[in-house]
Design an enzyme around this catalytic site. Structure first.
Site, short mmCIF file in Angstrom:
data_model
loop_
_atom_site.label_atom_id
_atom_site.label_comp_id
_atom_site.label_asym_id
_atom_site.label_seq_id
_atom_site.Cartn_x
_atom_site.Cartn_y
_atom_site.Cartn_z
N GLY A 197 0.81 -1.21 0.00
CA GLY A 197 0.00 0.00 0.00
C GLY A 197 0.84 1.26 0.00
CB SER A 221 2.94 -3.39 -3.48
OG SER A 221 3.04 -2.06 -3.93
#
Length: 495
Positions: free
Chosen positions: A100, A189
């Site tokens: 995120g 990520s």
């Protein structure tokens, strides 16, 4: 199935769901509030009685309170545990670090009654591993290193949160049947980026033994000098001078988040391709950049991969104006080098070409450099590329974009994510099953070998074997040779 477990910190009462024993909202550190705001985490204190672990905690405080502010909190240092049925003693452990952009996300509830975005029940079943997911402090609360401005602030807070969760797992996971000597970190990520950093943090090393890194943007790190610039800018956006940094301690979260939004706008233009809040390579706590580091002394197996069209997501949503942002990519390289690289993307500033550029610069090329560095040492390295895309992703020209591998991997059941695989459920399900089995085999043995599935060979600079995951998986030799040739002679792209 006994739903009560005695840990070194106290008793936990979980619940059974679909043959999996679940423990939600387990505290691993003291609440980072009051005197502990902007401080390194402190291990949770033992509790009396039986703590109910049947509801997810709130997600970390962040800018986009899409679920309503009541579902987010600075009190966010919690983890979740899924124990498969009939687990044997000393079962492998997989610890999920969510992504995120170090600014959003978490492993808490999507709404008060749940569930989390990362429902790990099927993962526990298919791998036979105990699965742990964690939340850690984000954005200004976890990744703004103000320690050089005031002794009241600690540094590397978000990274230290993750390490504290790892320590809790090391101390307590045997109570659930897990093996503290066989822990695999896995994340996507920013979660993958955090794991690549943990490989270079001595404090973390005793608490994990393997790493799975998905869709890591290896360029999202700051130098000490860059971080100091970012901190000064942030303080200015908060209406403070550097000598007044202590006033942040008492500001409400709304003020802190608003200053972060202003910083986002600055970073988008001046550091295009990086997150606004990043880990800092200081040479002490975090020794080096993962694509530059010497891993010769490390002997931890690593599985690393990217999606074929990662950058299409950023081109569509993060930097949706390619005419403005394409010229800003690679702006820190020498002009001659930069122009030579951009010549490989003749369609610029077309959005498709911009997506290809972002894919190469942020994900594919640095993945290659990272895998090369790892393979020179004692660590066995396995590389994948995820090529599959659903009908919906094809319709929107996103294809195998950033986060798309999470759809089959977790079989994400929640709105709005499930809309992304509408019409592709039947072909996607076996892809997710195979991925979970690869990951589970790697967590168990350090080799992602599954009987009856495609053979997976290690990656070296001499034989660059890459598993291509699609409707049918296949091992390919150097499928990203063209990208590698484009960036020959460059070790780190300064985005």
């Amino acid at each position: 199935m006994n739903c009560t477990v005695q840990t070194p910190f106290g008793s936990l009462k979980g619940m059974e769901q679909d043959g999996v024993l679940c423990f939600f909202g387990v505290p691993y550190a003291q609440k980072p509030l009051g005197a502990l705001r902007f401080r390194a985490p402190e291990l949770v204190e033992p509790w009396d009685g039986v703590l109910a672990a049947t509801g997810f905690a709130k997600d970390p405080m962040q800018a986009n309170l899409t679920l309503g502010p009541e579902n987010y909190s600075e009190d966010c240092l919690y983890l979740n545990i899924w124990v498969p049925e009939n687990v044997q003693s000393a079962a492998p452990v997989m610890l999920w670090v969510p992504g995120g952009a170090f600014a959003t996300g978490g492993s808490g509830a999507l709404k008060p009654e749940g569930p989390t975005s990362y429902d790990c029940r099927q993962l526990a079943k298919d791998t036979g591993c105990i699965i742990v997911s964690i939340s850690y402090r984000l954005n200004v609360f976890g990744f703004l290193n103000l320690s050089s401005f005031s002794s009241r602030f600690d540094d590397h807070i978000g990274m230290k949160d993750i390490i504290m969760a790892m320590r809790w797992v090391h101390d307590a996971i045997s109570s659930f049947g897990g093996d503290p000597g066989n822990v695999t970190l896995f994340g996507e990520s920013a979660g993958g980026e955090a794991i690549s950093a943990l490989l270079l943090i001595d404090e973390a090393s005793p608490y994990f033994h393997k790493a799975i890194i998905q869709s890591n943007c290896f360029g999202s790190f700051y130098t000490v000098e860059e971080e100091r610039e970012i901190c000064k800018l942030y303080l200015g956006f908060a209406g403070l001078k550097p000598e007044d940094a202590d006033q942040l301690l008492n500001l409400p979260y709304e003020r802190l988040i608003e200053a972060g939004r202003a910083l986002d706008a600055y970073v988008s233009e001046h550091y295009t391709g990086r997150c606004s809040f990043c880990p800092v390579v200081d040479g002490a706590f975090l020794r080096d950049f993962p694509t530059l580091a010497d891993f010769s002394a490390m002997a931890k197996p690593v599985l690393v991969g990217t999606n074929r069209s990662e950058g299409n997501f950023q081109a569509a949503f993060t930097w949706p104006n390619p005419e403005k942002f394409a010229p800003l990519v690679l702006q820190r390289l020498e002009p001659e080098t930069r122009e030579a690289l951009l010549a490989h993307y003749p369609g610029l500033p077309d959005k498709a070409a911009f997506g290809e550029l972002l894919t190469d610069v942020m994900y594919a090329f640095p993945k290659i450099r990272f895998a090369e560095r790892l393979s020179r040492g004692k660590s066995q390295v396995y590389v994948y590329r995820f090529d599959y895309y659903t009908k919906v992703l094809e319709t929107y020209h996103l294809y195998a974009c950033h986060v798309s591998e999470l759809l089959p991997f977790f079989e994400v059941p929640t709105e709005p994510y499930c809309q992304l695989f509408a019409g592709s459920e039947e072909e996607m399900r076996p892809i997710g099953t195979r991925m979970r089995r690869y990951w589970g085999a790697f967590a168990r043995t350090g080799v992602p070998a599954v009987p009856g599935q495609a053979e997976w060979k290690p990656y070296t600079e001499q034989e660059r074997y890459t598993m291509v995951i699609d409707r049918e998986d296949h091992l390919e030799l150097d499928p990203e040779a063209e990208i590698r040739a484009r960036y020959q002679g460059i070790d780190r792209v300064l985005i």
